[in-house]
Design a protein around this motif. Sequence first.
Motif, PDB file in Angstrom:
ATOM      1  N   THR A 414       0.863  -1.192   0.000  1.00  0.00           N
ATOM      2  CA  THR A 414       0.000   0.000   0.000  1.00  0.00           C
ATOM      3  C   THR A 414       0.893   1.234   0.000  1.00  0.00           C
ATOM      4  O   THR A 414       1.908   1.280   0.699  1.00  0.00           O
ATOM      5  CB  THR A 414      -0.955   0.027   1.202  1.00  0.00           C
ATOM      6  OG1 THR A 414      -1.757   1.222   1.135  1.00  0.00           O
ATOM      7  CG2 THR A 414      -0.204   0.026   2.528  1.00  0.00           C
ATOM      8  N   VAL A 416      -0.973   4.406  -1.019  1.00  0.00           N
ATOM      9  CA  VAL A 416      -2.004   5.434  -0.920  1.00  0.00           C
ATOM     10  C   VAL A 416      -3.062   4.933   0.049  1.00  0.00           C
ATOM     11  O   VAL A 416      -3.505   3.781  -0.068  1.00  0.00           O
ATOM     12  CB  VAL A 416      -2.633   5.723  -2.303  1.00  0.00           C
ATOM     13  CG1 VAL A 416      -3.762   6.733  -2.184  1.00  0.00           C
ATOM     14  CG2 VAL A 416      -1.570   6.210  -3.270  1.00  0.00           C
ATOM     15  N   PRO A 417      -3.483   5.761   1.032  1.00  0.00           N
ATOM     16  CA  PRO A 417      -4.509   5.293   1.972  1.00  0.00           C
ATOM     17  C   PRO A 417      -5.743   4.761   1.237  1.00  0.00           C
ATOM     18  O   PRO A 417      -6.263   5.397   0.320  1.00  0.00           O
ATOM     19  CB  PRO A 417      -4.840   6.544   2.790  1.00  0.00           C
ATOM     20  CG  PRO A 417      -3.591   7.371   2.731  1.00  0.00           C
ATOM     21  CD  PRO A 417      -3.022   7.130   1.366  1.00  0.00           C
ATOM     22  N   GLY A 418      -6.157   3.570   1.644  1.00  0.00           N
ATOM     23  CA  GLY A 418      -7.341   2.958   1.044  1.00  0.00           C
ATOM     24  C   GLY A 418      -7.064   2.152  -0.197  1.00  0.00           C
ATOM     25  O   GLY A 418      -7.994   1.547  -0.752  1.00  0.00           O
ATOM     26  N   ASP A 419      -5.816   2.129  -0.656  1.00  0.00           N
ATOM     27  CA  ASP A 419      -5.462   1.371  -1.864  1.00  0.00           C
ATOM     28  C   ASP A 419      -4.481   0.278  -1.455  1.00  0.00           C
ATOM     29  O   ASP A 419      -3.343   0.570  -1.080  1.00  0.00           O
ATOM     30  CB  ASP A 419      -4.835   2.303  -2.906  1.00  0.00           C
ATOM     31  CG  ASP A 419      -4.761   1.640  -4.273  1.00  0.00           C
ATOM     32  OD1 ASP A 419      -4.043   0.634  -4.400  1.00  0.00           O
ATOM     33  OD2 ASP A 419      -5.424   2.146  -5.204  1.00  0.00           O
ATOM     34  N   THR A 433      -9.616  -0.741  -3.428  1.00  0.00           N
ATOM     35  CA  THR A 433      -9.421   0.604  -3.966  1.00  0.00           C
ATOM     36  C   THR A 433     -10.070   1.630  -3.041  1.00  0.00           C
ATOM     37  O   THR A 433     -10.969   1.289  -2.258  1.00  0.00           O
ATOM     38  CB  THR A 433     -10.020   0.723  -5.376  1.00  0.00           C
ATOM     39  OG1 THR A 433     -11.397   0.351  -5.329  1.00  0.00           O
ATOM     40  CG2 THR A 433      -9.273  -0.169  -6.355  1.00  0.00           C
ATOM     41  N   PRO A 434      -9.633   2.875  -3.113  1.00  0.00           N
ATOM     42  CA  PRO A 434     -10.190   3.910  -2.228  1.00  0.00           C
ATOM     43  C   PRO A 434     -11.706   4.025  -2.380  1.00  0.00           C
ATOM     44  O   PRO A 434     -12.265   3.844  -3.453  1.00  0.00           O
ATOM     45  CB  PRO A 434      -9.480   5.189  -2.688  1.00  0.00           C
ATOM     46  CG  PRO A 434      -8.185   4.705  -3.259  1.00  0.00           C
ATOM     47  CD  PRO A 434      -8.509   3.397  -3.910  1.00  0.00           C
ATOM     48  N   ARG A 435     -12.343   4.328  -1.260  1.00  0.00           N
ATOM     49  CA  ARG A 435     -13.793   4.520  -1.155  1.00  0.00           C
ATOM     50  C   ARG A 435     -14.570   3.229  -1.411  1.00  0.00           C
ATOM     51  O   ARG A 435     -15.749   3.265  -1.738  1.00  0.00           O
ATOM     52  CB  ARG A 435     -14.278   5.630  -2.107  1.00  0.00           C
ATOM     53  CG  ARG A 435     -13.735   7.010  -1.715  1.00  0.00           C
ATOM     54  CD  ARG A 435     -14.107   8.062  -2.724  1.00  0.00           C
ATOM     55  NE  ARG A 435     -13.476   7.789  -4.022  1.00  0.00           N
ATOM     56  CZ  ARG A 435     -12.215   8.088  -4.318  1.00  0.00           C
ATOM     57  NH1 ARG A 435     -11.452   8.669  -3.418  1.00  0.00           N
ATOM     58  NH2 ARG A 435     -11.726   7.822  -5.518  1.00  0.00           N
ATOM     59  N   THR A 436     -13.878   2.079  -1.295  1.00  0.00           N
ATOM     60  CA  THR A 436     -14.574   0.789  -1.317  1.00  0.00           C
ATOM     61  C   THR A 436     -14.223   0.043  -0.040  1.00  0.00           C
ATOM     62  O   THR A 436     -13.239   0.364   0.634  1.00  0.00           O
ATOM     63  CB  THR A 436     -14.175  -0.057  -2.538  1.00  0.00           C
ATOM     64  OG1 THR A 436     -12.774  -0.349  -2.472  1.00  0.00           O
ATOM     65  CG2 THR A 436     -14.477   0.684  -3.836  1.00  0.00           C
ATOM     66  N   THR A 437     -15.003  -0.958   0.296  1.00  0.00           N
ATOM     67  CA  THR A 437     -14.783  -1.714   1.536  1.00  0.00           C
ATOM     68  C   THR A 437     -14.514  -3.191   1.284  1.00  0.00           C
ATOM     69  O   THR A 437     -14.212  -3.927   2.221  1.00  0.00           O
ATOM     70  CB  THR A 437     -16.010  -1.585   2.458  1.00  0.00           C
ATOM     71  OG1 THR A 437     -17.170  -2.067   1.770  1.00  0.00           O
ATOM     72  CG2 THR A 437     -16.229  -0.131   2.863  1.00  0.00           C
ATOM     73  N   THR A 687       0.688   3.259   5.260  1.00  0.00           N
ATOM     74  CA  THR A 687       0.967   4.625   4.801  1.00  0.00           C
ATOM     75  C   THR A 687       1.220   5.573   5.967  1.00  0.00           C
ATOM     76  O   THR A 687       1.767   6.651   5.768  1.00  0.00           O
ATOM     77  CB  THR A 687      -0.208   5.163   3.968  1.00  0.00           C
ATOM     78  OG1 THR A 687      -1.386   5.232   4.783  1.00  0.00           O
ATOM     79  CG2 THR A 687      -0.469   4.263   2.768  1.00  0.00           C
ATOM     80  N   ASP A 691      -2.700   3.793   9.571  1.00  0.00           N
ATOM     81  CA  ASP A 691      -3.179   3.027   8.411  1.00  0.00           C
ATOM     82  C   ASP A 691      -2.179   1.917   8.126  1.00  0.00           C
ATOM     83  O   ASP A 691      -1.292   2.058   7.282  1.00  0.00           O
ATOM     84  CB  ASP A 691      -3.341   3.954   7.202  1.00  0.00           C
ATOM     85  CG  ASP A 691      -3.834   3.220   5.965  1.00  0.00           C
ATOM     86  OD1 ASP A 691      -4.658   2.296   6.112  1.00  0.00           O
ATOM     87  OD2 ASP A 691      -3.381   3.571   4.846  1.00  0.00           O
TER      88      ASP A 691
END
Length: 706
Positions: A414, A416-419, A433-437, A687, A691
């Motif tokens: 990782t 990038v946060p969320g990726d 990927t970002p903004r997914t769970t 990151t 995180d």
Amino acid sequence: MNRIILACLALSGMACTVPSLDELHPCDVQGLMGGSVDAVLGDKPTCNAITVTVDYSGFMPGCVLVSARDEASGKEFTATLAGTGGAHRVAVFASSDREASVNVEARAFEQTCDATPVVTRSTSATPTTGRAAPVALSLQATDADGDGYVSLLTGGTDCNDNNLSIHPGAPELCNDVDDNCNGQSDTVELRLGQDCSEAAGCEGVRACGEDDAVICDMPMAVYAYPDVDQDGHGDRNAAPVAFCAGIEPGYVTGPADDCNDNNASIRPGATERCNGVDDNCNNRIDEAFSDLGTACTAAGPCPGVYVCDATGITTSCQATTPPSNWYLDDDGDGFGDGIALSSCFSPGKDYVSTDGDCNDGNPFTYPGAPELCDGLDNNCDGNPEGPDACPGGSGNWVARTVGATVQDWRSIFTEVPGDVTVVGTQGSTAVLTPRTTTFQTNAANCGDSNRGWNAVWADMANQGRAYTGSSGGNLSFLDRSQNACTETHNMGRWVQGLIGFRHEGTLQIHGVTSNSGTINQGLTFIWNGNPVPGALTFGSVPVAPLHDIHGRPPSTLFAVGGFDSGPERGRAYRFSNVNQQWQSELVQDTIPGLGPLRGVWVVNDKTAFAVGDFMNGQNSVLQWNGSAWSRMSFPNTHNESLTSVVAFGARSVYVTALNGRIYRYDGTGWQIVFENTSLRFNDIAGTSPADIWVAGNAGQILHWPQ
């Protein structure tokens, strides 16, 4: 154009009024006059009018009076105008429509209108209807020297029109000239030859002295100058004092050349000191010190100039910019700590001018930093974060099962946060990927149940394309948009680590293996990510079996591993940009009893960490300080074999243990931050301290905080 001035003069009791402009509009005034005017005369405007043009030459009047007398009514009107160097136009309206003569007169004055005019001109004219009758009056006089006074010869008061300083009102000088034009001689006006006295016992007569001033001429007087500081030199700025009965104390007849009569050390012939003062009264300051004010280098080092020192007998170099305090900033967050260095220039790229960092080994901790969900004091206020910094009010390590429980996740990446990208056994891949769970799994063409992916690196500059390496020596890349892998090479060697950089715009992926076809040897290689021949090159320097690789371009890239037997098994290598080869950093006996190393993480060009197997009663935890590796103290309570490490600074380090524990180092010591011995951990990435992701066996992936 002058402002209009309206006036009237009454004759023998007759009343007159000053007309307003509104009253003067029964007809077109400008059209009637053939243009604009400076003044309007008349009280009962009709369309019978005269245009009077008054000009003057040879002098500049201080005031001009223009008057008009209506012969029919006897009324007289006057306008007061200031001299402007040009001409005036005045409109004169008759009092009735009858044809009657109007007398017009113009008078010019030197200064004000309450004196005698220097020139007067007049004429008579009859107003006409439709177009004003033109009348011209020319005022001429001579002011040759331009002092504002007209020559006597042309009606003025200037008795010498060729000398600017001679005119009425000028100061009368003692020069046998009538400077103020009052007709009196200097003898009369200045009382020359009359008795005078100036000091006790001194008498004389008034006479002309220097600079055309009147003095009291005393032939018997002795002139002396004040000598307040009694240095034998008179005050050169004081007037001489006459003495006829002996010179009083405090006066000298010697030279009046003292430039400071209040300081005995300042006088002609005195030693010139470096003090910003003309000590020897030669009208020069500090002339004996030629370097004064020139550039120099002061302590610090700092730019400076030479100034007078405290002794006044020499100069010293004084900094023009005072030195600043500089503090070592190990973590690069803009705040330093420790002992300050005083300098006008930065001592180096790792120094900053702001201190106060309460943890200079953690870039997420500094005064004013946002509080993270990490259980630490990030903003240096003495307290860890409040409950609002963590999801749900408190931070927790939360495990999730991704994919099948028979899958082991071996490598996680990782940036990038969320990726997040994860690979493991049975050809498994997972991408968040970002903004997914939810992780996207089951990518196509990534291998069957016999394929075990050991290493992954994602190129975030190319839509997150993930490059992977397997136990069988397969190299592939995973495109997210297609959720499919493309195999590029099969080199038959166990790939254990990958890290990528862009060098001058070209992708370079460095990789390591734990075998090479030769017993107890590994391989290093560089891959440009393409599936074509020549895209993969191998290092020529023999290396031990290697298990991980990490670095920061362009100069700090480490690979670690070791042997499964022998007294000192751990090894570390560093890549040289000079010859593009790997060089040994840890060899046998460098650190006695060191086990094989399984993970490495480079923070910057002076900080790196490596971890490995428990051996000889010691844990294998190392720190690199920019020049050498050394063993770190680590708790031996559980005899841990450590599998991976991630670090954000010299005092912010996280490591995973095979037996389900996660440790954190904060600069003071190691603490267990998670423990579940039923789990097995293989890799860690993050990151920030808020995180962090951990890859484990049985499909387990952990995240802090959740």
